[in-house]
Design a protein around this motif. Sequence first.
Motif, PDB file in Angstrom:
ATOM      1  N   LEU A  66       0.846  -1.196   0.000  1.00 25.33           N
ATOM      2  CA  LEU A  66       0.000   0.000   0.000  1.00 25.33           C
ATOM      3  C   LEU A  66       0.880   1.244   0.000  1.00 25.33           C
ATOM      4  O   LEU A  66       1.720   1.409   0.871  1.00 25.33           O
ATOM      5  CB  LEU A  66      -0.901  -0.006   1.239  1.00 25.33           C
ATOM      6  CG  LEU A  66      -1.788   1.221   1.454  1.00 25.33           C
ATOM      7  CD1 LEU A  66      -2.816   1.339   0.339  1.00 25.33           C
ATOM      8  CD2 LEU A  66      -2.483   1.145   2.812  1.00 25.33           C
ATOM      9  N   ASP A  67       0.666   2.093  -1.002  1.00 24.90           N
ATOM     10  CA  ASP A  67       1.430   3.337  -1.098  1.00 24.90           C
ATOM     11  C   ASP A  67       0.438   4.494  -1.252  1.00 24.90           C
ATOM     12  O   ASP A  67       0.007   4.824  -2.352  1.00 24.90           O
ATOM     13  CB  ASP A  67       2.388   3.282  -2.293  1.00 24.90           C
ATOM     14  CG  ASP A  67       3.343   4.468  -2.325  1.00 24.90           C
ATOM     15  OD1 ASP A  67       3.103   5.437  -1.574  1.00 24.90           O
ATOM     16  OD2 ASP A  67       4.310   4.443  -3.104  1.00 24.90           O
ATOM     17  N   LEU A  68       0.064   5.088  -0.131  1.00 20.46           N
ATOM     18  CA  LEU A  68      -0.937   6.157  -0.159  1.00 20.46           C
ATOM     19  C   LEU A  68      -0.444   7.388  -0.912  1.00 20.46           C
ATOM     20  O   LEU A  68      -1.221   8.069  -1.581  1.00 20.46           O
ATOM     21  CB  LEU A  68      -1.318   6.550   1.270  1.00 20.46           C
ATOM     22  CG  LEU A  68      -2.097   5.507   2.083  1.00 20.46           C
ATOM     23  CD1 LEU A  68      -2.262   5.989   3.516  1.00 20.46           C
ATOM     24  CD2 LEU A  68      -3.449   5.231   1.467  1.00 20.46           C
ATOM     25  N   LYS A  69       0.840   7.677  -0.804  1.00 21.42           N
ATOM     26  CA  LYS A  69       1.372   8.901  -1.402  1.00 21.42           C
ATOM     27  C   LYS A  69       1.297   8.894  -2.917  1.00 21.42           C
ATOM     28  O   LYS A  69       1.029   9.929  -3.529  1.00 21.42           O
ATOM     29  CB  LYS A  69       2.819   9.115  -0.944  1.00 21.42           C
ATOM     30  CG  LYS A  69       2.948   9.461   0.536  1.00 21.42           C
ATOM     31  CD  LYS A  69       4.390   9.750   0.904  1.00 21.42           C
ATOM     32  CE  LYS A  69       4.520  10.133   2.374  1.00 21.42           C
ATOM     33  NZ  LYS A  69       5.929  10.403   2.752  1.00 21.42           N
ATOM     34  N   SER A  70       1.555   7.741  -3.527  1.00 19.72           N
ATOM     35  CA  SER A  70       1.554   7.702  -4.987  1.00 19.72           C
ATOM     36  C   SER A  70       0.209   7.251  -5.562  1.00 19.72           C
ATOM     37  O   SER A  70      -0.319   7.863  -6.487  1.00 19.72           O
ATOM     38  CB  SER A  70       2.666   6.764  -5.490  1.00 19.72           C
ATOM     39  OG  SER A  70       2.442   5.435  -5.031  1.00 19.72           O
ATOM     40  N   GLU A  71      -0.381   6.197  -4.996  1.00 24.44           N
ATOM     41  CA  GLU A  71      -1.600   5.628  -5.562  1.00 24.44           C
ATOM     42  C   GLU A  71      -2.853   6.441  -5.241  1.00 24.44           C
ATOM     43  O   GLU A  71      -3.804   6.456  -6.019  1.00 24.44           O
ATOM     44  CB  GLU A  71      -1.790   4.196  -5.067  1.00 24.44           C
ATOM     45  CG  GLU A  71      -0.738   3.219  -5.550  1.00 24.44           C
ATOM     46  CD  GLU A  71      -1.049   1.800  -5.104  1.00 24.44           C
ATOM     47  OE1 GLU A  71      -2.050   1.232  -5.575  1.00 24.44           O
ATOM     48  OE2 GLU A  71      -0.299   1.266  -4.272  1.00 24.44           O
ATOM     49  N   PHE A  72      -2.870   7.098  -4.102  1.00 21.98           N
ATOM     50  CA  PHE A  72      -4.086   7.777  -3.662  1.00 21.98           C
ATOM     51  C   PHE A  72      -3.928   9.291  -3.552  1.00 21.98           C
ATOM     52  O   PHE A  72      -4.840   9.968  -3.084  1.00 21.98           O
ATOM     53  CB  PHE A  72      -4.525   7.228  -2.297  1.00 21.98           C
ATOM     54  CG  PHE A  72      -5.042   5.817  -2.357  1.00 21.98           C
ATOM     55  CD1 PHE A  72      -6.395   5.556  -2.463  1.00 21.98           C
ATOM     56  CD2 PHE A  72      -4.166   4.744  -2.317  1.00 21.98           C
ATOM     57  CE1 PHE A  72      -6.872   4.260  -2.522  1.00 21.98           C
ATOM     58  CE2 PHE A  72      -4.630   3.440  -2.376  1.00 21.98           C
ATOM     59  CZ  PHE A  72      -6.004   3.203  -2.474  1.00 21.98           C
ATOM     60  N   LYS A  73      -2.797   9.812  -3.982  1.00 20.47           N
ATOM     61  CA  LYS A  73      -2.537  11.236  -3.831  1.00 20.47           C
ATOM     62  C   LYS A  73      -3.615  12.090  -4.503  1.00 20.47           C
ATOM     63  O   LYS A  73      -4.163  13.018  -3.902  1.00 20.47           O
ATOM     64  CB  LYS A  73      -1.162  11.581  -4.412  1.00 20.47           C
ATOM     65  CG  LYS A  73      -0.788  13.048  -4.257  1.00 20.47           C
ATOM     66  CD  LYS A  73       0.603  13.317  -4.820  1.00 20.47           C
ATOM     67  CE  LYS A  73       0.961  14.790  -4.669  1.00 20.47           C
ATOM     68  NZ  LYS A  73       2.325  15.080  -5.208  1.00 20.47           N
ATOM     69  N   GLY A  74      -3.946  11.765  -5.759  1.00 29.07           N
ATOM     70  CA  GLY A  74      -4.930  12.543  -6.498  1.00 29.07           C
ATOM     71  C   GLY A  74      -6.311  12.467  -5.884  1.00 29.07           C
ATOM     72  O   GLY A  74      -7.006  13.485  -5.753  1.00 29.07           O
ATOM     73  N   GLN A  75      -6.725  11.267  -5.474  1.00 31.54           N
ATOM     74  CA  GLN A  75      -8.065  11.093  -4.912  1.00 31.54           C
ATOM     75  C   GLN A  75      -8.196  11.752  -3.545  1.00 31.54           C
ATOM     76  O   GLN A  75      -9.236  12.305  -3.202  1.00 31.54           O
ATOM     77  CB  GLN A  75      -8.404   9.615  -4.821  1.00 31.54           C
ATOM     78  CG  GLN A  75      -9.886   9.339  -4.656  1.00 31.54           C
ATOM     79  CD  GLN A  75     -10.247   7.910  -5.016  1.00 31.54           C
ATOM     80  OE1 GLN A  75      -9.386   7.071  -5.247  1.00 31.54           O
ATOM     81  NE2 GLN A  75     -11.538   7.638  -5.062  1.00 31.54           N
ATOM     82  N   ILE A  76      -7.132  11.684  -2.753  1.00 26.14           N
ATOM     83  CA  ILE A  76      -7.151  12.361  -1.453  1.00 26.14           C
ATOM     84  C   ILE A  76      -7.242  13.867  -1.638  1.00 26.14           C
ATOM     85  O   ILE A  76      -7.992  14.555  -0.931  1.00 26.14           O
ATOM     86  CB  ILE A  76      -5.890  11.990  -0.640  1.00 26.14           C
ATOM     87  CG1 ILE A  76      -5.944  10.508  -0.221  1.00 26.14           C
ATOM     88  CG2 ILE A  76      -5.761  12.877   0.592  1.00 26.14           C
ATOM     89  CD1 ILE A  76      -4.694  10.018   0.464  1.00 26.14           C
ATOM     90  N   SER A  77      -6.516  14.394  -2.610  1.00 24.13           N
ATOM     91  CA  SER A  77      -6.560  15.839  -2.880  1.00 24.13           C
ATOM     92  C   SER A  77      -7.956  16.268  -3.319  1.00 24.13           C
ATOM     93  O   SER A  77      -8.447  17.330  -2.908  1.00 24.13           O
ATOM     94  CB  SER A  77      -5.533  16.203  -3.962  1.00 24.13           C
ATOM     95  OG  SER A  77      -4.218  15.923  -3.527  1.00 24.13           O
ATOM     96  N   ARG A 116     -12.333   2.674  -2.655  1.00 18.57           N
ATOM     97  CA  ARG A 116     -11.079   2.292  -3.315  1.00 18.57           C
ATOM     98  C   ARG A 116     -10.031   1.848  -2.296  1.00 18.57           C
ATOM     99  O   ARG A 116      -9.292   0.894  -2.521  1.00 18.57           O
ATOM    100  CB  ARG A 116     -10.548   3.463  -4.129  1.00 18.57           C
ATOM    101  CG  ARG A 116      -9.322   3.084  -4.955  1.00 18.57           C
ATOM    102  CD  ARG A 116      -8.787   4.233  -5.751  1.00 18.57           C
ATOM    103  NE  ARG A 116      -7.487   3.908  -6.319  1.00 18.57           N
ATOM    104  CZ  ARG A 116      -6.579   4.802  -6.637  1.00 18.57           C
ATOM    105  NH1 ARG A 116      -6.827   6.085  -6.470  1.00 18.57           N
ATOM    106  NH2 ARG A 116      -5.414   4.434  -7.145  1.00 18.57           N
ATOM    107  N   LEU A 117      -9.979   2.539  -1.173  1.00 23.91           N
ATOM    108  CA  LEU A 117      -9.008   2.200  -0.141  1.00 23.91           C
ATOM    109  C   LEU A 117      -9.319   0.838   0.466  1.00 23.91           C
ATOM    110  O   LEU A 117      -8.410   0.040   0.732  1.00 23.91           O
ATOM    111  CB  LEU A 117      -9.001   3.278   0.942  1.00 23.91           C
ATOM    112  CG  LEU A 117      -7.906   3.194   2.010  1.00 23.91           C
ATOM    113  CD1 LEU A 117      -6.528   3.145   1.376  1.00 23.91           C
ATOM    114  CD2 LEU A 117      -8.009   4.368   2.974  1.00 23.91           C
TER     115      LEU A 117
END
Length: 252
Positions: A66-77, A116-117
């Motif tokens: 799990l890599d939140l910074k790369s995989e979910f960066k756009g969705q979190i923003s 997604r998470l």
Amino acid sequence: MSSLEQKVYALREQFELNRSAGELRTAIDDCQEIYERFVSLSERLHLLQRQSSSIGALPVDAPELLDLKSEFKGQISTALASLGVFFEVWRKNKQVSRQDDSLENSRVALESLAVRLESKIDSCWKKWTEQLYSQCMVEKVILDSQREIPGSERVYSDYMELQGRFKDLAKQVPETVWPLRDLMDLKNRMEQVRGEMQLDLPENVKRFFKLLNQRGRSAGVPLSEMDKDTFCWLLEHDLLGQFSVERSRKLF
């Protein structure tokens, strides 16, 4: 002030209090509705936060990380931006913002992030536990045979007990790192018990299973390692369905 004036004044004060109370009740109801839209989602995200911390502790050789910074960066923003828009509307209009589109947009953005998470966390956990189990598993036909060998009853019962505990722990993504350590400990103990088993197998079949157990199910073994005798033994014991053939990606 006359008695009549006092009564009129008191009635006016009572009227103002009733009107203020009514407005306050409406504001509370509006805020309660906003709260109810987000409370279950908030609890869900808090759970995912705890689970993501445990998934983040998986070994570096896990099949999926799990890599939140790369995989979910756009969705979190996107989710944070949607919430920011709603907060600005709330700052200006307070409870009236319940009727603004920004409220539903922020809820949808958070819901999408949660879905997604959840999928990613479940996938990481499932693949890692499957990889771990493949390193200590014993084929059912071999395991069942231990009950028929004098002196091996304890080995069989020990393995079954450890296997049951392993599967129970692997059912659900944990919220702390301790179940990860418990699973790895169970895997090591299952390997030790497996080493005590009396495997009355043809040498070629024994070698094949040993190689398969060493490399794990996710890695597989070359088809060349399955000779004719091994194939016939698997066919005879109705085990071929447990294996699959996959073309190597290293074709050239």
